[in-house]
Design a protein around this motif. Structure first.
Motif, short mmCIF file in Angstrom:
data_model
loop_
_atom_site.label_atom_id
_atom_site.label_comp_id
_atom_site.label_asym_id
_atom_site.label_seq_id
_atom_site.Cartn_x
_atom_site.Cartn_y
_atom_site.Cartn_z
N ASN A 161 111.49 35.69 75.37
CA ASN A 161 111.80 35.16 73.83
C ASN A 161 111.24 33.76 73.63
OD1 ASN A 161 113.02 37.65 73.21
ND2 ASN A 161 115.11 36.76 73.79
N ASP A 162 111.27 33.02 74.48
CA ASP A 162 111.08 31.41 74.55
C ASP A 162 109.64 31.36 74.74
OD1 ASP A 162 113.47 31.04 73.68
OD2 ASP A 162 114.09 30.34 75.75
N ARG A 163 108.93 32.32 75.50
CA ARG A 163 107.57 32.10 76.13
C ARG A 163 106.44 31.68 75.03
NH1 ARG A 163 106.76 36.73 79.58
NH2 ARG A 163 108.46 35.93 80.93
N PRO A 164 106.42 32.42 74.08
CA PRO A 164 105.40 32.40 73.16
C PRO A 164 105.66 30.80 72.42
CG PRO A 164 106.21 34.37 72.56
CD PRO A 164 107.35 33.78 73.51
N PHE A 165 106.78 30.46 72.05
CA PHE A 165 106.94 29.22 71.47
C PHE A 165 106.54 27.95 72.50
CE2 PHE A 165 109.39 25.31 71.17
CZ PHE A 165 109.08 24.57 69.75
N ARG A 166 106.86 28.23 73.80
CA ARG A 166 106.53 27.38 75.01
C ARG A 166 105.00 27.32 75.23
NH1 ARG A 166 110.17 26.02 78.86
NH2 ARG A 166 112.34 26.00 78.00
N HIS A 167 104.41 28.26 75.06
CA HIS A 167 102.83 28.29 75.44
C HIS A 167 102.19 27.66 74.10
CE1 HIS A 167 98.84 29.56 76.38
NE2 HIS A 167 99.30 29.21 77.63
N LEU A 168 102.67 27.92 73.03
CA LEU A 168 102.07 27.46 71.71
C LEU A 168 102.30 25.72 71.78
CD1 LEU A 168 101.01 27.87 68.85
CD2 LEU A 168 103.32 28.03 67.92
N LEU A 169 103.27 25.44 72.33
CA LEU A 169 103.61 24.02 72.26
C LEU A 169 102.71 23.28 73.37
CD1 LEU A 169 105.26 21.38 71.42
CD2 LEU A 169 106.94 22.28 73.31
N ALA A 170 102.50 24.03 74.43
CA ALA A 170 101.57 23.51 75.53
C ALA A 170 100.06 23.62 74.63
CB ALA A 170 101.53 24.48 76.84
N THR A 171 99.81 24.54 74.18
CA THR A 171 98.50 24.47 73.52
C THR A 171 98.03 23.60 72.56
OG1 THR A 171 98.53 27.09 73.46
CG2 THR A 171 96.80 25.90 72.07
N VAL A 172 99.13 23.11 71.72
CA VAL A 172 99.15 21.81 70.82
C VAL A 172 99.09 20.63 71.75
CG1 VAL A 172 100.02 20.57 68.98
CG2 VAL A 172 100.31 23.34 68.98
N ILE A 173 99.85 20.39 72.64
CA ILE A 173 99.89 18.98 73.40
C ILE A 173 98.53 19.10 74.25
CG2 ILE A 173 101.00 18.11 75.44
CD1 ILE A 173 103.59 19.36 74.63
N MET A 174 97.89 19.75 74.65
CA MET A 174 96.45 19.71 75.26
C MET A 174 95.39 19.63 74.40
SD MET A 174 97.46 19.47 78.43
CE MET A 174 95.62 19.21 78.86
N ALA A 175 95.88 19.83 72.93
CA ALA A 175 94.52 19.58 72.11
C ALA A 175 94.41 18.35 71.34
CB ALA A 175 94.67 20.66 71.11
N ILE A 176 95.62 17.54 71.60
CA ILE A 176 95.72 16.18 70.72
C ILE A 176 95.81 15.07 71.91
CG2 ILE A 176 96.38 17.18 68.57
CD1 ILE A 176 99.34 16.49 69.22
N PRO A 177 95.78 13.80 71.68
CA PRO A 177 96.08 12.92 72.62
C PRO A 177 97.62 12.60 72.68
CG PRO A 177 94.46 11.86 71.00
CD PRO A 177 94.79 13.07 70.70
N PRO A 178 98.33 12.10 73.88
CA PRO A 178 97.30 11.63 74.95
C PRO A 178 97.20 12.38 76.02
CG PRO A 178 99.78 11.17 75.41
CD PRO A 178 99.68 11.82 73.85
N PHE A 179 97.63 13.92 75.98
CA PHE A 179 97.31 14.91 76.98
C PHE A 179 95.90 15.31 76.73
CE2 PHE A 179 101.95 14.73 77.62
CZ PHE A 179 102.08 14.55 78.78
N GLY A 180 95.65 15.49 75.61
CA GLY A 180 94.22 16.18 74.90
C GLY A 180 93.08 15.12 75.33
#
Length: 387
Positions: free
Chosen positions: A103-122
């Motif tokens: 149940n939590d997996r889609p939200f978690r991966h969506l958050l990872a997708t956003v984090i890796m798209a923008i600074p600083p991790f991006g």
């Protein structure tokens, strides 16, 4: 006991294959990268998720060690260290956000997708699966990006086979009708094969050769000619007078890469030369971390390195039109192009100086990524690379 090791091993090998195939420089193969979220969701422990993430990222960026070795004229070790160091942010984000809860997996991966798209991790957000949106949803713009995001979230749920089938159908349809982005009318990008000498050979003859190249392009009907990153070398008053003197009549207009140097460091820029003179058109927002952008130097009171303008000048005005410039490294990450698209430019200008990537697919990946974004937002594309 054997199965306890076999499943993680298969996930790791599959992740490596997805990284290699999806990021080999062929734009129509970018959707292969969408297999990574599926493998991430299949991981049963955080350690396996970390290994799957590392395998995908390292395979996708496997040309980096060789390229860095060529850039610094050194052995492979500096490249290997940078390669492994750059993977740490990708692995850390996907490891920390991994969960065994469906149940939590889609939200978690969506958050990872956003984090890796923008600074600083991006800043090191290479090999981002969102880049495939331009292949699956050409011309859909922000709607296509939204559907791609939803599709990635769906790939980490229990219904991932149905989502994968739907995305595969879109992929096959897109591949069947695929066409490359158009050039803006009257524009031409010039690819050069001058190797490491481009930008480093400061002699008058080199400048004359480049001027002749521009004139040849103009004789073919181009009214605006784009030269690669660093084409003009250091933008000095002498170089400025030479180019503005030759093209003072404004035919054609020239856009070329150069470096503006001062006591604190330098800016990697695009300059425009036309009948009105010259001016700096664009300052690179994200230079290559490590080799160009070295913010730690200022911590020790040293100077040097390229400046990062992060969120400055996402679009530039060229006459009555607006363009989104992307210099080299900016083509490998997500946020510079998305920031530019928020301003709805008329076309994209992508330049690079990839002499150091010989024997790797880095330049091909840059071209593929830029092509995908151009297709997603239906923007004409001008490309100029030196190899």
């Amino acid at each position: 006991m054997c199965c306890d090791y076999l499943r993680p091993a298969l996930l790791i090998f599959a992740s490596i294959a997805i990284g290699v195939v999806g990021w080999n420089g062929y734009v129509l193969l970018l959707p292969v990268a969408l297999g990574f979220p599926v493998l991430w969701s299949m991981s049963r422990t955080r350690l396996v998720a970390a290994l799957v993430s590392a395998s995908y990222f390292l395979a996708a960026s496997s040309g980096l060690p060789q390229g860095v070795a060529a850039f610094y004229s050194s052995d492979i070790w500096p490249g290997l260290l940078l390669w492994l160091g750059a993977s740490m942010s990708f692995v850390a984000v996907h490891s920390v956000l991994w969960t065994n809860s469906p149940n939590d997996r889609p939200f978690r991966h969506l958050l990872a997708t956003v984090i890796m798209a923008i600074p600083p991790f991006g800043i090191t957000g290479w090999a981002h699966p969102l880049t495939a949106a331009g292949v699956l949803f050409p011309g859909w713009g922000w709607w296509g990006l939204g559907f791609m995001t939803a599709g990635i979230a769906g790939l980490v749920t229990r219904i991932w086979p149905a989502v994968a089938i739907a995305l595969t159908g879109l992929w096959l349809w897109s591949a069947a009708i695929w066409t490359d982005p158009k050039l803006p009318e009257g524009w031409q990008g010039v690819d050069l094969r001058m190797g490491a000498s481009l930008g480093r050979d400061t002699g008058l003859q080199r400048q004359r050769d480049l001027i002749a190249t521009v004139r040849n392009a103009a004789s073919d009907g181009a009214r605006s000619v784009v030269l690669p990153e660093s084409a003009l070398g250091f933008w000095t008053p002498t170089v400025e007078r030479l180019w503005t003197g030759v093209f003072s009549d404004g035919n054609p207009m020239v856009i070329a890469g150069a470096a503006l140097v001062d006591a604190g460091g330098y800016d990697n820029v695009l300059v425009v030369i036309d009948g009105k003179g010259e001016h700096v058109l664009y300052r690179e927002r994200m230079p290559v971390p490590g080799s160009m952008w070295q913010p730690w130097r200022s911590w020790f009171g040293a100077s040097g390195g390229a400046r990062a303008d992060f969120f400055a000048n996402p679009v530039v005005s060229i006459g009555a039109r607006r363009a989104a410039p992307l210099i080299c490294y900016e083509q490998l990450i997500v946020w510079p192009v998305l920031q530019s698209m928020l301003h709805d430019p008329d076309f994209i200008i992508a330049v690079g100086n990839g002499w150091w990537t010989e024997g790797t697919s880095i330049v091909a990946i840059q071209r593929a990524a830029t092509t995908a974004w151009s297709k997603l937002f239906a923007k004409p594309l001008v490309v100029a690379f030196n190899t």
